[in-house]
Design an enzyme around this catalytic site. Structure first.
Site, short mmCIF file in Angstrom:
data_model
loop_
_atom_site.label_atom_id
_atom_site.label_comp_id
_atom_site.label_asym_id
_atom_site.label_seq_id
_atom_site.Cartn_x
_atom_site.Cartn_y
_atom_site.Cartn_z
N CYS A 192 81.93 44.55 -21.68
CA CYS A 192 82.55 43.32 -21.20
C CYS A 192 81.47 42.60 -20.40
O CYS A 192 81.12 43.05 -19.32
CB CYS A 192 83.77 43.59 -20.32
SG CYS A 192 84.38 42.09 -19.51
N CYS A 204 83.05 40.79 -16.93
CA CYS A 204 83.55 41.56 -15.78
C CYS A 204 83.55 43.04 -16.16
O CYS A 204 82.48 43.62 -16.31
CB CYS A 204 84.92 41.06 -15.31
SG CYS A 204 86.14 40.72 -16.59
N SER A 205 84.72 43.62 -16.34
CA SER A 205 84.75 45.04 -16.70
C SER A 205 85.99 45.37 -17.51
O SER A 205 86.61 46.41 -17.30
CB SER A 205 84.70 45.90 -15.43
OG SER A 205 85.75 45.50 -14.57
N CYS A 206 86.40 44.47 -18.43
CA CYS A 206 87.57 44.72 -19.27
C CYS A 206 87.36 46.02 -20.05
O CYS A 206 86.28 46.24 -20.61
CB CYS A 206 87.80 43.56 -20.23
SG CYS A 206 88.15 42.02 -19.37
#
Lengths: 330, 104
Positions: free
Chosen positions: A234, A237-239
């Site tokens: 991602c 962000c940090s999906c």
């Protein structure tokens, strides 16, 4: 590497030249788990949405990468609560002070040094106070954790969330979520009709085997094959498919992985010890919006007749993100 | 094709049709990474309709529910100095108001 004019903010790192990836997962402290649980409880109740929290963090500018991941997310939650007048500056300051005091270890007067003369190698030896200072310098929790405790108090008092919501999330992330993805993969390895269902309609296939998914996001399952190697990132962000794999490892959230894997996936894979032959297509999935991705590794050779529980011992989370491959059993 | 609050909820791109991601800047929160703007690829699939994150982020009371697609690009079409194989690809999700029809 991309047009700076178009760049949205500090978080938009796909394509940046960056350093080598630290491929080790450093786990989470208790306060990181608590902050994560609070953030999820708040967004699940739609008190503050995930996109609002993301926008708040993105506005940190240069400070974005000066803070580590949980600090950044925690501070974004504090800013958003203040903006929405869910708490006042005064309440925040008072709450932090109160919580900080709980972590203050009282100084205990040491006995008179003369009374603790003892023998070292047969010689009388006197200790001074300095000898004990090291024991009294235990570091307290970071500043943002005091903010998270204060926000949890105030939102609980307002009956917007319950403390149990936070503790349930901590428990689920520790014990339930990380095993689900592995269960799904081993089922797909032993049951071809489930495998087909999973690849065609992952969310319903997963629900069908009794896993209740807390996340609103849709899930897409990508099967590894001799023709295509899939891996997930991602860049914004940090999906990550948290309801199936638990929290993402440290490297998944790092600037180095997020920036590099989109333009030099083969080099990044090599850093994880994964060499993909030239004849195989490498396909990067930037999990940048509403889908979440589960990578289905090929069943290791030499495991014919193995039970699901025996197979599960061969799987690690890294296989389900696509950065590593399970080893064949010879 | 700036977002004008009039984007149809009916998906207008078919699978495998050529697309270009709009090359424009954005204000506020947005899920279209800079590296893909202006690049040409194809529709891999229509994912369904989802609330516009650009509106959710600013607490819009009723965000529009708009089509989202997975789009596929050849890596060599994204990065001029791509060092991997010509067959390597990248896929990501793009909301319809960021897509324009395109041909190779």
């Amino acid at each position: 590497m991309h047009d700076e004019v178009l760049k949205m903010g500090p978080h938009d790192v796909g394509g940046e030249k960056y350093l080598q990836i630290d491929t080790e997962d450093h786990g989470m402290t208790y306060w990181e788990k608590f902050s994560n649980g609070l953030r999820i409880a708040v967004s699940a109740k739609k008190i503050i949405t995930l996109d609002e929290l993301r926008l708040t963090a993105e506005k940190f500018g240069d400070e974005y990468f000066q803070m580590e991941y949980f600090e950044r997310n925690g501070k974004a939650l504090t800013h958003a609560c203040l903006n929405k007048k869910l708490l006042t500056d005064k309440e925040l300051i008072a709450g932090k002070k109160r919580h900080k005091e709980n972590f203050t270890i009282p100084m205990i007067e040491l006995p008179d040094p003369k009374s603790i003369i003892h023998l070292h190698d047969g010689e009388p030896h006197t200790h001074s106070r300095d000898d004990f200072q090291e024991d009294e310098k235990g570091e307290g929790p970071p500043d943002y954790f005091l903010e998270m405790l204060t926000i949890a108090d105030i939102l609980t008092e307002k009956k917007l969330i319950k403390m149990e919501d936070i503790f349930l999330k901590i428990e689920q992330f520790d014990n339930q979520f990380p095993t689900r993805g592995i269960d799904v993969v081993t089922r797909a390895w032993v049951d071809n009709s489930f495998r087909d269902f999973l690849i065609n309609d992952a969310k319903n296939a997963i629900i069908d085997i009794g896993i209740k998914l807390e996340s609103f996001a849709d899930i897409i399952c990508m099967p590894q094959s001799d023709k295509t190697h899939h891996l997930v990132v991602c860049t914004l962000c940090s999906c990550y498919p948290r309801a199936l794999l638990g929290m993402p490892p440290s490297w998944y959230k790092s600037r180095s992985y997020r920036s590099r894997v989109v333009y030099e996936p083969r080099k990044v894979l090599e850093e994880f010890g994964t060499i993909i032959p030239d004849s195989v297509e490498v396909k990067v999935h930037d999990s940048n919006a509403d889908m979440r991705y589960l990578i289905l590794p090929q069943r290791p050779k030499g495991t014919e007749g193995w039970s699901e529980s025996a197979l599960s011992a061969l799987i690690s989370r890294d296989h389900l993100v696509g950065v590593r491959l399970p080893k064949n059993v010879i | 094709m700036l977002y004008d609050n009039k984007t149809s909820s009916f998906p207008c791109f078919d699978k495998d049709s050529g697309i270009r991601v709009a090359k424009r800047s954005s204000e506020g929160h947005c899920r279209t990474p800079a590296y893909i703007r202006g690049k040409i690829g194809v529709i891999e699939r229509y994912c369904g309709n989802f609330p516009n994150p650009e509106q959710i982020a600013i607490c819009h009371p009723k965000p529009d529910i708009i089509p989202l697609y997975r789009c596929r690009f050849y890596q060599k079409d994204i990065w001029s100095h791509y060092t991997g194989n010509d067959c390597d690809t990248l896929e990501l999700e793009i909301f319809e108001h960021w897509l324009e029809p395109a041909t190779f």
